[in-house]
Design a protein around this motif. Structure first.
Motif, PDB file in Angstrom:
ATOM      1  N   VAL A 121       0.947  -0.971  -0.077  1.00 32.07           N
ATOM      2  CA  VAL A 121       0.014   0.010   0.194  1.00 32.07           C
ATOM      3  C   VAL A 121       0.933   1.242   0.179  1.00 32.07           C
ATOM      4  CG1 VAL A 121      -1.497   1.296   1.205  1.00 32.07           C
ATOM      5  CG2 VAL A 121      -1.905  -1.263   1.272  1.00 32.07           C
ATOM      6  N   LEU A 122       0.956   1.977  -0.910  1.00 32.20           N
ATOM      7  CA  LEU A 122       1.410   3.382  -1.059  1.00 32.20           C
ATOM      8  C   LEU A 122       0.756   4.491  -0.357  1.00 32.20           C
ATOM      9  CD1 LEU A 122       2.874   3.020  -4.898  1.00 32.20           C
ATOM     10  CD2 LEU A 122       3.862   2.358  -2.666  1.00 32.20           C
ATOM     11  N   ALA A 123       1.597   5.139   0.574  1.00 27.87           N
ATOM     12  CA  ALA A 123       0.725   6.099   1.321  1.00 27.87           C
ATOM     13  C   ALA A 123       1.741   7.481   1.725  1.00 27.87           C
ATOM     14  CB  ALA A 123       0.094   5.736   2.792  1.00 27.87           C
ATOM     15  N   TYR A 124       1.096   8.510   1.893  1.00 32.49           N
ATOM     16  CA  TYR A 124       2.037   9.751   1.908  1.00 32.49           C
ATOM     17  C   TYR A 124       2.691   9.501   3.365  1.00 32.49           C
ATOM     18  CZ  TYR A 124      -0.248  12.579  -1.668  1.00 32.49           C
ATOM     19  OH  TYR A 124      -0.720  13.170  -2.772  1.00 32.49           O
ATOM     20  N   THR A 125       3.780  10.341   3.710  1.00 29.34           N
ATOM     21  CA  THR A 125       4.423   9.927   4.924  1.00 29.34           C
ATOM     22  C   THR A 125       3.870  10.674   6.197  1.00 29.34           C
ATOM     23  OG1 THR A 125       5.784  12.045   4.608  1.00 29.34           O
ATOM     24  CG2 THR A 125       6.677   9.845   3.707  1.00 29.34           C
ATOM     25  N   GLY A 150       5.801   4.391   2.713  1.00 30.33           N
ATOM     26  CA  GLY A 150       5.499   6.069   2.977  1.00 30.33           C
ATOM     27  C   GLY A 150       6.525   6.548   1.863  1.00 30.33           C
ATOM     28  N   LEU A 151       5.628   7.119   0.692  1.00 29.21           N
ATOM     29  CA  LEU A 151       6.351   7.892  -0.362  1.00 29.21           C
ATOM     30  C   LEU A 151       5.398   9.086  -0.480  1.00 29.21           C
ATOM     31  CD1 LEU A 151       7.230   5.047  -2.694  1.00 29.21           C
ATOM     32  CD2 LEU A 151       8.826   6.359  -1.369  1.00 29.21           C
ATOM     33  N   ASP A 152       5.896  10.255  -0.862  1.00 28.58           N
ATOM     34  CA  ASP A 152       5.195  11.513  -1.072  1.00 28.58           C
ATOM     35  C   ASP A 152       5.287  11.953  -2.559  1.00 28.58           C
ATOM     36  OD1 ASP A 152       4.459  11.883   1.578  1.00 28.58           O
ATOM     37  OD2 ASP A 152       6.749  12.779   2.079  1.00 28.58           O
TER      38      ASP A 152
END
Length: 367
Positions: A121-125, A150-152
Protein backbone atom coordinates in the motif's frame (compact mmCIF):
# COMPACT_ATOMS: atom_id res chain seq x y z
CA UNK A 1 51.00 -15.76 -27.79
CA UNK A 2 48.95 -12.76 -28.86
CA UNK A 3 50.98 -9.82 -30.11
CA UNK A 4 51.00 -6.54 -28.15
CA UNK A 5 49.25 -4.84 -31.07
CA UNK A 6 46.46 -7.43 -31.09
CA UNK A 7 46.05 -7.18 -27.31
CA UNK A 8 45.76 -3.39 -27.62
CA UNK A 9 43.18 -3.77 -30.35
CA UNK A 10 41.14 -6.23 -28.26
CA UNK A 11 41.32 -3.93 -25.25
CA UNK A 12 40.17 -0.94 -27.30
CA UNK A 13 37.31 -2.97 -28.80
CA UNK A 14 36.23 -4.13 -25.33
CA UNK A 15 36.30 -0.52 -24.09
CA UNK A 16 34.11 0.61 -26.99
CA UNK A 17 31.65 -2.20 -26.30
CA UNK A 18 31.42 -1.25 -22.62
CA UNK A 19 30.92 2.44 -23.40
CA UNK A 20 28.30 1.76 -26.04
CA UNK A 21 26.41 -0.72 -23.85
CA UNK A 22 26.03 0.81 -20.41
CA UNK A 23 25.63 -1.54 -17.47
CA UNK A 24 21.97 -2.10 -16.67
CA UNK A 25 20.64 -1.18 -13.25
CA UNK A 26 21.04 -3.86 -10.63
CA UNK A 27 18.12 -6.25 -10.26
CA UNK A 28 16.16 -5.96 -7.03
CA UNK A 29 16.50 -8.95 -4.73
CA UNK A 30 13.85 -10.04 -2.26
CA UNK A 31 13.27 -10.04 0.62
CA UNK A 32 14.04 -6.32 0.34
CA UNK A 33 14.62 -4.26 3.48
CA UNK A 34 14.54 -0.48 3.01
CA UNK A 35 13.99 2.77 4.84
CA UNK A 36 11.02 4.51 3.28
CA UNK A 37 10.56 8.29 2.99
CA UNK A 38 8.81 8.31 6.37
CA UNK A 39 12.00 6.95 7.96
CA UNK A 40 10.41 3.55 8.66
CA UNK A 41 12.38 0.35 8.17
CA UNK A 42 10.21 -2.09 6.24
CA UNK A 43 10.76 -5.44 4.58
CA UNK A 44 9.08 -6.48 1.34
CA UNK A 45 9.26 -10.29 1.42
CA UNK A 46 8.68 -11.09 -2.25
CA UNK A 47 8.26 -9.45 -5.69
CA UNK A 48 5.31 -7.05 -5.68
CA UNK A 49 2.35 -8.28 -7.72
CA UNK A 50 -0.45 -6.15 -6.24
CA UNK A 51 -0.51 -2.46 -5.37
CA UNK A 52 -3.00 -0.20 -3.62
CA UNK A 53 -2.48 3.53 -4.15
CA UNK A 54 -3.92 6.06 -1.73
CA UNK A 55 -3.43 9.15 -3.92
CA UNK A 56 -3.19 10.31 -7.51
CA UNK A 57 0.54 10.97 -6.97
CA UNK A 58 1.19 7.34 -6.06
CA UNK A 59 -0.92 5.99 -8.91
CA UNK A 60 0.83 8.22 -11.44
CA UNK A 61 4.26 7.12 -10.20
CA UNK A 62 3.35 3.43 -10.49
CA UNK A 63 1.98 3.94 -14.00
CA UNK A 64 5.05 5.94 -15.01
CA UNK A 65 7.25 2.98 -14.07
CA UNK A 66 5.11 0.58 -16.10
CA UNK A 67 3.27 -1.30 -13.33
CA UNK A 68 -0.19 0.22 -13.64
CA UNK A 69 -1.64 -3.24 -14.33
CA UNK A 70 -0.68 -4.28 -10.78
CA UNK A 71 -2.91 -1.66 -9.16
CA UNK A 72 -5.92 -3.39 -7.58
CA UNK A 73 -7.25 -0.64 -5.31
CA UNK A 74 -7.34 3.15 -5.43
CA UNK A 75 -8.49 6.14 -3.44
CA UNK A 76 -11.95 7.21 -4.57
CA UNK A 77 -10.85 10.53 -6.10
CA UNK A 78 -8.83 8.76 -8.79
CA UNK A 79 -11.99 7.57 -10.48
CA UNK A 80 -12.92 11.06 -11.64
CA UNK A 81 -9.53 11.49 -13.36
CA UNK A 82 -10.50 9.36 -16.33
CA UNK A 83 -8.17 11.03 -18.86
CA UNK A 84 -5.07 10.43 -16.75
CA UNK A 85 -6.13 7.10 -15.22
CA UNK A 86 -8.40 5.41 -17.80
CA UNK A 87 -7.36 1.93 -16.63
CA UNK A 88 -8.24 2.66 -12.99
CA UNK A 89 -11.84 3.86 -13.30
CA UNK A 90 -13.22 0.40 -12.49
CA UNK A 91 -10.74 -0.51 -9.77
CA UNK A 92 -11.95 -1.13 -6.23
CA UNK A 93 -12.19 2.04 -4.15
CA UNK A 94 -10.58 2.02 -0.70
CA UNK A 95 -11.91 5.28 0.71
CA UNK A 96 -10.76 8.86 0.37
CA UNK A 97 -7.07 9.73 0.22
CA UNK A 98 -7.35 11.23 3.71
CA UNK A 99 -9.90 8.74 5.08
CA UNK A 100 -8.72 5.20 4.41
CA UNK A 101 -11.10 2.23 4.53
CA UNK A 102 -8.91 -0.41 6.20
CA UNK A 103 -11.55 -3.12 6.06
CA UNK A 104 -11.91 -2.69 2.30
CA UNK A 105 -8.15 -2.97 1.81
CA UNK A 106 -8.07 -6.12 3.92
CA UNK A 107 -10.93 -7.59 1.93
CA UNK A 108 -9.39 -7.12 -1.51
CA UNK A 109 -5.95 -8.16 -0.25
CA UNK A 110 -7.30 -11.52 0.88
CA UNK A 111 -7.14 -14.45 -1.52
CA UNK A 112 -9.36 -17.08 0.00
CA UNK A 113 -8.58 -17.24 3.71
CA UNK A 114 -5.05 -15.83 3.50
CA UNK A 115 -3.20 -12.73 2.35
CA UNK A 116 -0.19 -13.48 0.19
CA UNK A 117 2.55 -10.94 1.10
CA UNK A 118 3.00 -9.79 -2.52
CA UNK A 119 0.94 -6.66 -1.86
CA UNK A 120 1.95 -3.12 -0.89
CA UNK A 121 0.00 0.00 0.00
CA UNK A 122 1.50 3.34 -1.04
CA UNK A 123 0.71 6.20 1.35
CA UNK A 124 1.97 9.70 2.10
CA UNK A 125 4.49 10.02 4.94
CA UNK A 126 2.65 12.59 7.17
CA UNK A 127 3.63 11.28 10.64
CA UNK A 128 0.96 13.34 12.42
CA UNK A 129 -1.98 12.42 10.17
CA UNK A 130 -4.29 9.37 10.34
CA UNK A 131 -3.62 8.76 6.64
CA UNK A 132 0.17 8.87 7.07
CA UNK A 133 2.14 5.68 6.41
CA UNK A 134 2.74 4.75 10.06
CA UNK A 135 -0.92 5.12 11.00
CA UNK A 136 -2.12 3.30 7.88
CA UNK A 137 0.25 0.45 8.76
CA UNK A 138 -1.19 0.36 12.26
CA UNK A 139 -4.73 0.25 10.88
CA UNK A 140 -3.84 -2.67 8.59
CA UNK A 141 -1.78 -4.59 11.15
CA UNK A 142 -4.66 -6.89 12.18
CA UNK A 143 -4.88 -8.25 8.63
CA UNK A 144 -1.19 -9.19 8.39
CA UNK A 145 1.10 -9.50 5.34
CA UNK A 146 0.26 -6.05 3.92
CA UNK A 147 3.32 -3.80 3.64
CA UNK A 148 2.72 -0.05 3.79
CA UNK A 149 5.33 2.15 2.09
CA UNK A 150 5.60 5.86 2.88
CA UNK A 151 6.40 7.95 -0.22
CA UNK A 152 5.34 11.50 -1.05
CA UNK A 153 6.22 12.69 -4.58
CA UNK A 154 4.90 16.19 -3.75
CA UNK A 155 8.18 17.87 -2.72
CA UNK A 156 10.40 18.70 -5.71
CA UNK A 157 13.57 18.34 -3.61
CA UNK A 158 12.63 14.76 -2.57
CA UNK A 159 11.16 13.55 -5.85
CA UNK A 160 14.36 11.87 -7.04
CA UNK A 161 14.78 9.72 -3.94
CA UNK A 162 11.08 8.80 -3.92
CA UNK A 163 11.23 7.64 -7.55
CA UNK A 164 14.46 5.71 -6.99
CA UNK A 165 12.95 3.98 -3.98
CA UNK A 166 9.76 3.02 -5.79
CA UNK A 167 11.83 1.80 -8.74
CA UNK A 168 13.81 -0.41 -6.35
CA UNK A 169 10.66 -1.78 -4.69
CA UNK A 170 9.01 -2.65 -8.01
CA UNK A 171 12.24 -3.83 -9.69
CA UNK A 172 11.79 -1.02 -12.22
CA UNK A 173 15.20 0.54 -11.76
CA UNK A 174 15.83 1.23 -15.45
CA UNK A 175 12.43 2.86 -15.93
CA UNK A 176 13.02 5.01 -12.86
CA UNK A 177 16.37 6.15 -14.22
CA UNK A 178 14.91 7.00 -17.64
CA UNK A 179 12.36 9.26 -15.99
CA UNK A 180 14.95 10.86 -13.67
CA UNK A 181 17.28 11.61 -16.58
CA UNK A 182 14.41 13.44 -18.30
CA UNK A 183 13.52 15.22 -15.05
CA UNK A 184 17.08 16.45 -14.54
CA UNK A 185 17.32 17.60 -18.16
CA UNK A 186 14.03 19.53 -17.88
CA UNK A 187 15.10 21.20 -14.65
CA UNK A 188 18.44 22.18 -16.16
CA UNK A 189 16.67 23.86 -19.11
CA UNK A 190 14.71 26.01 -16.65
CA UNK A 191 17.82 26.99 -14.71
CA UNK A 192 19.70 27.96 -17.86
CA UNK A 193 16.76 29.84 -19.37
CA UNK A 194 16.21 32.15 -16.37
CA UNK A 195 19.84 32.63 -15.37
CA UNK A 196 20.65 36.30 -14.78
CA UNK A 197 17.02 37.47 -14.86
CA UNK A 198 15.50 39.69 -12.17
CA UNK A 199 13.78 37.75 -9.39
CA UNK A 200 10.16 38.87 -8.88
CA UNK A 201 8.12 38.65 -5.68
CA UNK A 202 5.30 36.12 -6.01
CA UNK A 203 2.07 35.62 -4.10
CA UNK A 204 0.76 32.07 -4.62
CA UNK A 205 -2.80 31.54 -3.44
CA UNK A 206 -4.45 28.21 -2.75
CA UNK A 207 -7.99 29.46 -2.08
CA UNK A 208 -10.06 32.29 -0.62
CA UNK A 209 -12.64 30.16 1.18
CA UNK A 210 -12.02 32.03 4.44
CA UNK A 211 -12.55 35.40 2.83
CA UNK A 212 -9.97 38.16 2.44
CA UNK A 213 -9.01 37.81 6.10
CA UNK A 214 -7.98 34.16 5.73
CA UNK A 215 -6.40 33.61 2.34
CA UNK A 216 -4.65 30.23 2.03
CA UNK A 217 -1.08 30.31 0.75
CA UNK A 218 2.19 28.34 0.98
CA UNK A 219 4.92 29.00 3.51
CA UNK A 220 8.31 27.71 4.51
CA UNK A 221 8.95 24.04 3.72
CA UNK A 222 6.05 23.62 1.29
CA UNK A 223 6.55 22.15 -2.16
CA UNK A 224 5.25 25.34 -3.76
CA UNK A 225 7.76 27.47 -1.84
CA UNK A 226 10.59 25.35 -3.25
CA UNK A 227 9.09 25.42 -6.75
CA UNK A 228 8.85 29.22 -6.74
CA UNK A 229 12.56 29.44 -5.89
CA UNK A 230 13.50 26.95 -8.59
CA UNK A 231 11.39 28.92 -11.07
CA UNK A 232 13.27 32.16 -10.40
CA UNK A 233 10.90 33.85 -7.96
CA UNK A 234 10.66 34.88 -4.32
CA UNK A 235 7.68 33.57 -2.37
CA UNK A 236 6.35 36.46 -0.27
CA UNK A 237 5.13 33.88 2.29
CA UNK A 238 8.41 31.97 2.25
CA UNK A 239 9.52 33.35 5.63
CA UNK A 240 6.30 32.30 7.35
CA UNK A 241 7.08 29.25 9.48
CA UNK A 242 3.75 27.53 8.87
CA UNK A 243 3.79 25.33 5.80
CA UNK A 244 0.24 26.31 4.84
CA UNK A 245 -0.41 29.69 6.51
CA UNK A 246 -3.44 31.95 6.28
CA UNK A 247 -2.82 35.61 5.43
CA UNK A 248 -4.91 38.73 4.94
CA UNK A 249 -5.30 40.65 1.70
CA UNK A 250 -3.99 43.72 3.48
CA UNK A 251 -0.79 41.80 4.25
CA UNK A 252 -0.44 40.72 0.61
CA UNK A 253 -0.66 44.38 -0.44
CA UNK A 254 2.18 45.30 1.93
CA UNK A 255 4.39 42.64 0.30
CA UNK A 256 3.95 44.30 -3.12
CA UNK A 257 4.09 41.12 -5.29
CA UNK A 258 4.97 41.42 -8.97
CA UNK A 259 2.96 38.31 -9.83
CA UNK A 260 -0.08 36.59 -8.35
CA UNK A 261 -0.74 32.91 -9.03
CA UNK A 262 -3.94 31.11 -8.10
CA UNK A 263 -4.47 27.35 -8.42
CA UNK A 264 -7.52 25.66 -9.92
CA UNK A 265 -8.10 21.95 -10.36
CA UNK A 266 -9.85 20.07 -13.16
CA UNK A 267 -11.14 16.56 -13.80
CA UNK A 268 -9.63 16.85 -17.28
CA UNK A 269 -6.03 17.42 -18.30
CA UNK A 270 -6.14 21.23 -18.17
CA UNK A 271 -9.09 23.24 -19.49
CA UNK A 272 -10.79 23.43 -22.87
CA UNK A 273 -9.85 26.69 -24.54
CA UNK A 274 -13.12 26.71 -26.48
CA UNK A 275 -15.40 25.64 -23.61
CA UNK A 276 -17.24 28.64 -22.24
CA UNK A 277 -17.82 26.90 -18.91
CA UNK A 278 -14.08 26.49 -18.37
CA UNK A 279 -13.05 29.96 -19.50
CA UNK A 280 -15.89 31.64 -17.61
CA UNK A 281 -14.78 29.95 -14.38
CA UNK A 282 -11.15 30.93 -14.89
CA UNK A 283 -12.03 34.49 -15.85
CA UNK A 284 -14.17 34.78 -12.74
CA UNK A 285 -11.30 33.67 -10.48
CA UNK A 286 -8.90 36.17 -12.04
CA UNK A 287 -11.45 39.01 -11.96
CA UNK A 288 -12.17 38.41 -8.27
CA UNK A 289 -8.49 38.85 -7.44
CA UNK A 290 -8.06 41.87 -9.69
CA UNK A 291 -11.13 43.52 -8.17
CA UNK A 292 -10.06 43.24 -4.53
CA UNK A 293 -9.96 46.57 -2.70
CA UNK A 294 -6.55 48.23 -2.83
CA UNK A 295 -5.30 45.83 -5.49
CA UNK A 296 -4.45 48.62 -7.90
CA UNK A 297 -1.44 49.37 -5.69
CA UNK A 298 0.14 45.99 -6.44
CA UNK A 299 2.38 45.69 -9.54
CA UNK A 300 0.91 42.24 -10.20
CA UNK A 301 -2.51 43.80 -10.76
CA UNK A 302 -1.51 47.09 -12.34
CA UNK A 303 0.74 45.20 -14.79
CA UNK A 304 -1.89 42.50 -15.42
CA UNK A 305 0.28 39.72 -14.03
CA UNK A 306 -2.47 37.68 -12.35
CA UNK A 307 -2.68 34.06 -13.49
CA UNK A 308 -4.71 30.94 -12.76
CA UNK A 309 -2.67 27.74 -13.09
CA UNK A 310 -3.71 24.11 -13.51
CA UNK A 311 -3.24 22.63 -10.06
CA UNK A 312 -2.71 18.97 -10.95
CA UNK A 313 0.65 19.59 -12.65
CA UNK A 314 2.16 21.45 -9.70
CA UNK A 315 2.88 18.38 -7.55
CA UNK A 316 4.01 14.85 -8.13
CA UNK A 317 5.70 13.22 -11.09
CA UNK A 318 4.71 16.02 -13.48
CA UNK A 319 5.76 18.86 -11.16
CA UNK A 320 8.58 19.86 -13.52
CA UNK A 321 5.83 20.65 -16.05
CA UNK A 322 4.25 23.00 -13.52
CA UNK A 323 7.66 24.43 -12.73
CA UNK A 324 8.26 25.18 -16.42
CA UNK A 325 4.91 26.95 -16.71
CA UNK A 326 5.60 28.90 -13.53
CA UNK A 327 9.05 29.93 -14.77
CA UNK A 328 7.49 31.08 -18.06
CA UNK A 329 4.93 33.18 -16.16
CA UNK A 330 7.65 34.83 -14.08
CA UNK A 331 10.08 35.16 -17.00
CA UNK A 332 7.95 35.51 -20.15
CA UNK A 333 10.96 36.15 -22.40
CA UNK A 334 12.79 33.00 -21.29
CA UNK A 335 13.45 30.34 -23.92
CA UNK A 336 11.04 27.85 -22.38
CA UNK A 337 8.34 25.78 -24.05
CA UNK A 338 6.06 24.32 -21.36
CA UNK A 339 3.71 22.56 -23.78
CA UNK A 340 6.63 20.57 -25.18
CA UNK A 341 7.63 19.51 -21.67
CA UNK A 342 4.06 18.43 -20.90
CA UNK A 343 3.90 16.56 -24.18
CA UNK A 344 7.08 14.66 -23.27
CA UNK A 345 5.73 13.82 -19.83
CA UNK A 346 2.42 12.46 -21.08
CA UNK A 347 4.33 10.29 -23.54
CA UNK A 348 5.83 8.46 -20.54
CA UNK A 349 2.27 7.60 -19.51
CA UNK A 350 1.16 6.67 -23.01
CA UNK A 351 -1.29 9.58 -23.09
CA UNK A 352 -1.72 11.82 -26.14
CA UNK A 353 -1.19 15.50 -25.42
CA UNK A 354 -4.50 17.42 -25.68
CA UNK A 355 -3.53 20.19 -28.10
CA UNK A 356 -6.75 22.15 -27.57
CA UNK A 357 -6.22 22.55 -23.82
CA UNK A 358 -4.72 25.40 -21.81
CA UNK A 359 -2.94 25.09 -18.47
CA UNK A 360 -2.57 28.74 -17.52
CA UNK A 361 -5.15 31.51 -17.77
CA UNK A 362 -4.78 33.90 -19.46
CA UNK A 363 -3.01 31.57 -21.92
CA UNK A 364 0.74 32.08 -22.30
CA UNK A 365 2.46 33.12 -25.48
CA UNK A 366 4.91 30.26 -26.04
CA UNK A 367 6.24 31.43 -29.41
Amino acid sequence: MLSRALLSCLAATLCILILSHPILSEETEYPLTISDSAGRTITIPMPVQRIITLSTDHAEAVMMLGDGDKIIGVSDNLKSKVEIFPSLKNKQGVGKWNEVNFEQIGEIARQGDTIVPDIIVLAYTYPDKPYGAANVAMGLKPFGNITVVGLDFYKPENLTQDVQLLGKILNRNDEAQDYLDWLDSSRTKITNAIKGDDIPNVYFESNNKGGLGELATYGMGSGIDEMIRQSGGINIAGDLEEMYPKVTWEWVITQNPSAIIRIQSSDKIGWDRSASQDTTTLEGIADEIIGRAGGEKIPAISDKDVHVIYWDMMFGMDSVVGQTYLAKILHPDADLHPKDVYREYLKFLGIEFPEERIFVYPPLDEN
